[in-house]
Structures are given as C-alpha cells and as structure tokens.
Design a protein around this motif. Structure first.
Motif, PDB file in Angstrom:
ATOM      1  N   THR B  13      38.206  36.783  26.700  1.00  0.00           N
ATOM      2  CA  THR B  13      39.532  36.710  27.301  1.00  0.00           C
ATOM      3  C   THR B  13      39.415  37.061  28.778  1.00  0.00           C
ATOM      4  O   THR B  13      38.889  38.122  29.126  1.00  0.00           O
ATOM      5  CB  THR B  13      40.506  37.720  26.657  1.00  0.00           C
ATOM      6  OG1 THR B  13      40.193  37.796  25.268  1.00  0.00           O
ATOM      7  CG2 THR B  13      41.943  37.303  26.883  1.00  0.00           C
ATOM      8  N   ILE B  14      39.852  36.160  29.627  1.00  0.00           N
ATOM      9  CA  ILE B  14      39.809  36.417  31.068  1.00  0.00           C
ATOM     10  C   ILE B  14      41.114  37.110  31.462  1.00  0.00           C
ATOM     11  O   ILE B  14      42.198  36.588  31.182  1.00  0.00           O
ATOM     12  CB  ILE B  14      39.657  35.096  31.842  1.00  0.00           C
ATOM     13  CG1 ILE B  14      38.429  34.308  31.352  1.00  0.00           C
ATOM     14  CG2 ILE B  14      39.578  35.359  33.341  1.00  0.00           C
ATOM     15  CD1 ILE B  14      37.099  34.988  31.558  1.00  0.00           C
ATOM     16  N   LEU B  64      33.798  35.193  38.319  1.00  0.00           N
ATOM     17  CA  LEU B  64      34.870  35.973  37.693  1.00  0.00           C
ATOM     18  C   LEU B  64      35.724  36.675  38.748  1.00  0.00           C
ATOM     19  O   LEU B  64      36.970  36.636  38.702  1.00  0.00           O
ATOM     20  CB  LEU B  64      34.228  36.990  36.744  1.00  0.00           C
ATOM     21  CG  LEU B  64      35.163  37.846  35.905  1.00  0.00           C
ATOM     22  CD1 LEU B  64      36.058  36.984  35.029  1.00  0.00           C
ATOM     23  CD2 LEU B  64      34.341  38.802  35.038  1.00  0.00           C
ATOM     24  N   ARG B  67      37.809  34.260  40.645  1.00  0.00           N
ATOM     25  CA  ARG B  67      38.934  33.837  39.794  1.00  0.00           C
ATOM     26  C   ARG B  67      40.072  34.856  39.879  1.00  0.00           C
ATOM     27  O   ARG B  67      41.243  34.509  40.048  1.00  0.00           O
ATOM     28  CB  ARG B  67      38.461  33.691  38.344  1.00  0.00           C
ATOM     29  CG  ARG B  67      39.536  33.544  37.284  1.00  0.00           C
ATOM     30  CD  ARG B  67      40.148  32.145  37.262  1.00  0.00           C
ATOM     31  NE  ARG B  67      40.900  31.830  38.467  1.00  0.00           N
ATOM     32  CZ  ARG B  67      41.119  30.608  38.944  1.00  0.00           C
ATOM     33  NH1 ARG B  67      40.643  29.545  38.334  1.00  0.00           N
ATOM     34  NH2 ARG B  67      41.814  30.415  40.021  1.00  0.00           N
ATOM     35  N   CYS B 103      36.147  28.162  30.812  1.00  0.00           N
ATOM     36  CA  CYS B 103      36.838  29.398  30.444  1.00  0.00           C
ATOM     37  C   CYS B 103      37.636  29.955  31.625  1.00  0.00           C
ATOM     38  O   CYS B 103      38.728  30.500  31.456  1.00  0.00           O
ATOM     39  CB  CYS B 103      35.777  30.391  29.975  1.00  0.00           C
ATOM     40  SG  CYS B 103      36.403  31.851  29.182  1.00  0.00           S
ATOM     41  N   LEU B 104      37.065  29.813  32.848  1.00  0.00           N
ATOM     42  CA  LEU B 104      37.722  30.347  34.056  1.00  0.00           C
ATOM     43  C   LEU B 104      38.643  29.315  34.709  1.00  0.00           C
ATOM     44  O   LEU B 104      39.254  29.604  35.743  1.00  0.00           O
ATOM     45  CB  LEU B 104      36.660  30.795  35.077  1.00  0.00           C
ATOM     46  CG  LEU B 104      35.778  31.989  34.700  1.00  0.00           C
ATOM     47  CD1 LEU B 104      34.675  32.192  35.747  1.00  0.00           C
ATOM     48  CD2 LEU B 104      36.616  33.259  34.573  1.00  0.00           C
ATOM     49  N   LEU B 207      34.200  43.555  30.868  1.00  0.00           N
ATOM     50  CA  LEU B 207      35.092  42.445  30.545  1.00  0.00           C
ATOM     51  C   LEU B 207      34.548  41.582  29.413  1.00  0.00           C
ATOM     52  O   LEU B 207      35.175  40.582  29.039  1.00  0.00           O
ATOM     53  CB  LEU B 207      35.358  41.593  31.794  1.00  0.00           C
ATOM     54  CG  LEU B 207      36.523  42.128  32.648  1.00  0.00           C
ATOM     55  CD1 LEU B 207      36.114  43.367  33.410  1.00  0.00           C
ATOM     56  CD2 LEU B 207      37.034  41.050  33.584  1.00  0.00           C
ATOM     57  N   ILE B 209      31.972  39.583  29.405  1.00  0.00           N
ATOM     58  CA  ILE B 209      31.538  38.255  29.863  1.00  0.00           C
ATOM     59  C   ILE B 209      30.015  38.174  29.776  1.00  0.00           C
ATOM     60  O   ILE B 209      29.317  39.041  30.312  1.00  0.00           O
ATOM     61  CB  ILE B 209      31.952  38.007  31.335  1.00  0.00           C
ATOM     62  CG1 ILE B 209      33.427  38.344  31.558  1.00  0.00           C
ATOM     63  CG2 ILE B 209      31.596  36.599  31.783  1.00  0.00           C
ATOM     64  CD1 ILE B 209      34.389  37.361  30.972  1.00  0.00           C
TER      65      ILE B 209
END
Lengths: 352, 352
Positions: B13-14, B64, B67, B103-104, B207, B209
């Motif tokens: 989950t971002i 990340l 983003r 995903c991002l 996070l 990732i």
C-alpha cells in the motif's frame, strides 16, 4: 621487534659536501634546501636550528641533511633527544642519537622521562603524554640555546596520513591540506614535509648511515598508525602516485589559506574587529568568506573550535536578518545577530 | 547472489501523503523536499521529472519519495530503466521496475541493450559502457517526454565514496567535495545526495516496499566498489559520524565553488577573456585566484584537464615576468606569458 646491529661508527664517513654525493642524493639535498628556503625565507644568518632527534629513519635523515645543508642555509645546528622510557631498548636509542651527533659534530642534548607515569598523572593517553613531554623538552633546550626553530622529521608519508586523519575527523578546507611546514607560533619547521619516506631511507642506505626502528610504530591502537598502516596503502593501491597528489593538495591548501587570510585582513581594514563583524563587511563578502570570518571571530575569543553546522546556522540567521538571534559555540562563546552586524562574545565578554 | 522473493504487490500500500507516514519517515520526506528546493529553486510548476530507476534500494526509495513529494514540489513524474543484459536476473529487475511504477502510478519507459557487446565495440570497460548506455537512454526518454531533469538515486554513501575516489585520484579543491546535486549541463538532479543509504533502506522497510539487490556491487574490480567496500568502512571505524562530515565537506565545497565562480566573473568584467588574462586582472588577484583563472582559461579552450603542477609553473613564469615563456597543456593547448598578460591557445587558435 626489529632491532639493528650495533652500528659500526668507525666506518661511517660523513660526506663533507654535496659534491661527494651521488647525483640522486645531491638532487635530494637540493630539493630539501629549496623547500626550506621557500617555507622560511627570512631566517637570519647563523640561526640556531634545533633538530628533534628520535633516532628513527626520518629524524636521522633530517640530521644528516641539515648537516650537509647547514652552511648553505646559514643554520647553526644542535639536536635534542628525549628518552620516553617506554621500551627496553630506549636507552640504546638515546645512545645511538648521541653517537650520531658526535659523528655529525652536532651538539647533543638529551633527557629521560617516564611517559607512562606522566600519562597516569595527567590522565591522558600514552601518545599524547609522550608528545607533550617531547615538545616541552624541545622548548626547554630551544630556550637554553636561543634556537630560531625546532626542525622535525615529518615527511610526505606523515603528511598523507595527516590529511587522511583530518578528513576522517571532519576537518574543513584548507585545514584538510595537512600540517604546515612552518608553524611560526610553535617555531616548528618541517623541512622534509614534501619528501617521501622511501627517499629518506634510500638516502641513508646510500650513505651507509644506520638508524633505529621504533616498534611502537606498528601498534594499531594509535589512530595515526591505523591510518598509516591500513588506510594509506589502499590509496597507494588505487593511485601509485598518491604521495605526489598529497603534496599538490598541500600546496593548494597553503595558497587558499593565504587567500582567506588576505580577505580577513581586508575585512579588518573595512571595520571588522575580533568581537564584531559589521554588515558593511558581511554584505560585500561571499558566503564562503563570511563563514571563514565567523570562524576566525569565534577562534579569536579563546579555546573551543566552532562547529561548521553552527557557523552555517549563524549565516542563515544573518541572511534572514533575525536580529536578536543568538548561537552558542564550544568554550562558552556566543554570536548574536545585531541590527548592524554580528557581535561575538567570549566567556568574559558575555555582558559586553 | 542474493535474490529477493517475488514481491507481493497485491499487499503493498502506497501512502497517499506524508500524514500517513511515521514521524520519522515524514521527517525524511521533508528533509528531501527541503534539499530538492534548495538545489533546484527555479523549477517550473509541473516540471516533468524523469526518475532513473535500476530497481536497487536507492532508486526504489527515490521513486517512492518523489511520488510522495511530487505534488508539493510541483513535479510530473516518469521513470526509465535500462536492462544492461549483464546478469541472468536482469529481466526480473526490469519487471520489478515496471511493477513498482504501476504500483506508484508512474509512467514507465524501458529498453534493453547488450552492454558487453557495446564495451567490446567501443573497446572500453563494462562499467563505463554501462554508464554511457544508461545515460544515453535517459537522455532519449528525456527528449521524448520533454523532461526538465533526470533524477538519480545517488545518496550520501555514494557521495562519501566519490569524495574518497576524487582524493585518491588527486582531485583539487573544491572538486574534492564530490559530485554536484544539480548538474545543469547534463540536467542531472540528485535529491538524495545528503541522505545516508541506511535511512533509505529503513524507509523502504517501514513502508514494506521491496527492492532488488545488484550482485555486481560486491565485485571489487571496479574502483568504486573497492572504495565503498574497503576504504569507506575504515573511515567509519575512525569516526562513526563520518557520513555527516562528508555532507559538511560537500556544503563547504559548494560554497567555495560559488566564491571562485564569482571571482572569475569579476575578472571577466575587469577585462579577461577566455583566451587572455590581462596583467591588470592578475596583479589584483591572490595566487589562489590566479591558479583558478588559469584552470578556467585552459578548460574553456576544449577537452583536456590542465595539471596543477603546470598551472603552478605558469604562475611562477608570470611572477618572474618571463615574457615569451610557453607552457603545454593536454589537448594541444598552450599558455604564453606576454608583456601585458597571459595568452591561452587551443589547437585551432595556435597562430591566434
């Protein structure tokens, strides 16, 4: 422990001049002569020079080189040795130094101390206590004989290690360039600072002059030895000409130091004082100059090195015109942004 | 070879903003935001930023972070990956980058080359050929999407290694301070340059990732890896805060570079041109400034780095008023002391 056989002083012949040397050895002498003149251009004729002699290869080579160059450079020589009493063979080191000086016709001054006891008393490290005792002894002899300077055997490998230690400890520029060749405050002269150690060894070997090895140089609990033994060889592996680049870096740092010193003198002419930097001076200065003016101003107020991060925050406060903002420096010193500049306070001038 | 299990993208989950992060992670983001604004103060709104993505921890963290910060910084993001074809798992790296970008929600551009073949053709090293191919690909995508800058994942450990490599190779000051955070010529942006790698790893772990490990980073036949793996740890052993001192050194170098650039502009205003430095300018300059003016003058005439020793000899010739004295620089360039200053010649201006 590597020891050296009893030197056969009867068979050691000291050349009487450069003409008796091989072309290579004569060139080495001339390079040291040129460098000494460069770093000490104003030495008076017959200036008494005290050689700090340990008996190791560097200071033995220094004594020999100074003997060969004394007349050309106008030095009157003496040597001083301090027996640190840390190793069983230190008495032999002292005797070696005495014999060498007799052979070189250099007046010899020696003393012995118990560095271990001194370190215990002062609650400090062995290396630190040894250095203090040594330089105190050199200062004492210097005063007795009216020495103009104390010459030490620091060579290019020492300079390279010093640069790496300064880098590791977070030194800034130009301090990163390494120790000076002439320290007018402590009257320390380092005529071999740009000569590689390997050349000094070759010089001693060519002339058949013995020297003593100090086993403590191999002990890795001293930062300097770790840098010299572990880190420096890795740089030499990446760049076999690394020592030459160290000498170039040292020269660049010396030039930059001169540049910043000149700018600081200009700032003083324009109205800055040790306790105050007026906006007139700061507004005309680059950020690089301002930070160095702050550093000087803080250092002029007494012991305690300012941290570069704090100096930067001071500059940000000044740029933001944050009048009343105060920053703390080690040693109880402070700086405060005022409507017309920055005021610096030492412990004693806190209310000034 | 350390490989990573198939990432479970379904469960990644971002965060949608900084408020969803831990205080530590939010502070890291804000530090990167502040630094990016500092080094790129004039970026237009919605500037397209191309992220150079390898799939390693640094560039994954960069993607990340960008983003999370894109809206605040006013960037429109895209990413580019080049498959070097050097390792069997490189196809998986490319797929990882593609999945990460999906995903991002970052547009993804990829290509594959045979770096080994390119190195053979160009008769150059693998590392060099890879770098060329990579940056050529980034430039190509940049042009296609009209990118304002290419952001790379270089972090503080890379900067520390870069400083040590420059030192080993004999770089001078301020070049010793390391790679710039913003290279306007190549439009390269390094937003993580003062962030330690350990913090990027912690950020990714917090996070959840995943990232890819590049086994070639452990290969010691690349100078950079030797510096990173053998030399840097020794500096960290001497000073656990060494990375922070590297960041400070970098800042000081940036300030000094600005200082020297300003002085060079002043010299141009006072009558110096790329091909000529008049005595009026040189007589008013410190030695430190003169050497840097010579360096600029030689570099302005085309490729070929002047050696600092030659620049010093040029200055000695100028100080000695040795009119007619000529010095040679790499790339067929020369400098000549004239009655009214120093004239610099490139290959094409030899008769000028």
């Amino acid at each position: 422990v590597k020891t050296i056989q009893e030197p056969d002083w009867e068979n050691v012949t000291i050349p009487r001049g450069l003409q008796e040397l091989s072309p290579w050895a004569a060139r080495l002498c001339l390079a040291v002569e040129r460098f000494t003149r460069e770093i000490l251009p104003d030495a008076p004729q017959k200036a008494p020079l005290l050689i700090a002699l340990s008996g190791g290869p560097d200071s033995t080579a220094l004594a020999l080189l100074m003997r060969l160059l004394a007349e050309r450079l106008g030095f009157t020589l003496a040597a001083a040795h301090l027996d640190h009493g840390l190793r069983p063979e230190s008495i032999e080191d002292a005797r070696f130094c005495e014999d060498l000086c007799r052979c070189l016709a250099i007046p010899f001054h020696s003393a012995a101390v118990d560095v271990e006891a001194l370190a215990r008393e002062a609650n400090t490290g062995i290396e630190d206590a040894g250095r203090r005792a040594r330089y105190a002894w050199f200062a004492q002899v210097s005063e007795e004989i009216g020495a103009y300077a104390v010459a030490t055997g620091h060579q290019l490998d020492d300079l390279a290690a010093d640069q790496l230690m300064r880098l590791a400890r977070g030194g800034g520029w130009p301090a990163l360039g390494g120790m000076p060749a002439w320290d007018p405050g402590r009257r320390l002269l380092r005529p071999l600072l740009l000569t590689p150690k390997a050349e000094l060894i070759r010089f001693l070997q060519e002339l058949g002059i013995p020297w003593r090895e100090d086993a403590s140089n191999a002990q890795k609990h001293f930062t300097r030895n770790r840098v010299r033994l572990d880190i420096l060889p890795l740089f030499l592996r990446e760049n076999p000409g690394y020592l030459e680049t160290c000498a170039r870096l040292w020269r660049q740092a010396a030039m930059d130091r001169e540049h910043w010193d000149e700018r600081a003198v200009e700032a003083e002419t324009a109205g800055s004082t040790p306790g105050f930097l007026p906006d007139t001076v700061l507004c005309a200065a680059s950020a690089a100059l301002r930070l160095r003016l702050y550093k000087r101003a803080v250092e002029a107020l007494g012991p305690g090195q300012p941290l570069s991060g704090t100096l930067r925050r001071l500059d940000q406060a000044w740029e933001a015109r944050a009048v009343g903002k105060r920053l703390q420096f080690p040693g109880g010193k402070t700086a405060e942004v005022r409507p017309d500049g920055i005021r610096f306070h030492g412990v004693d001038t806190q209310e000034g």
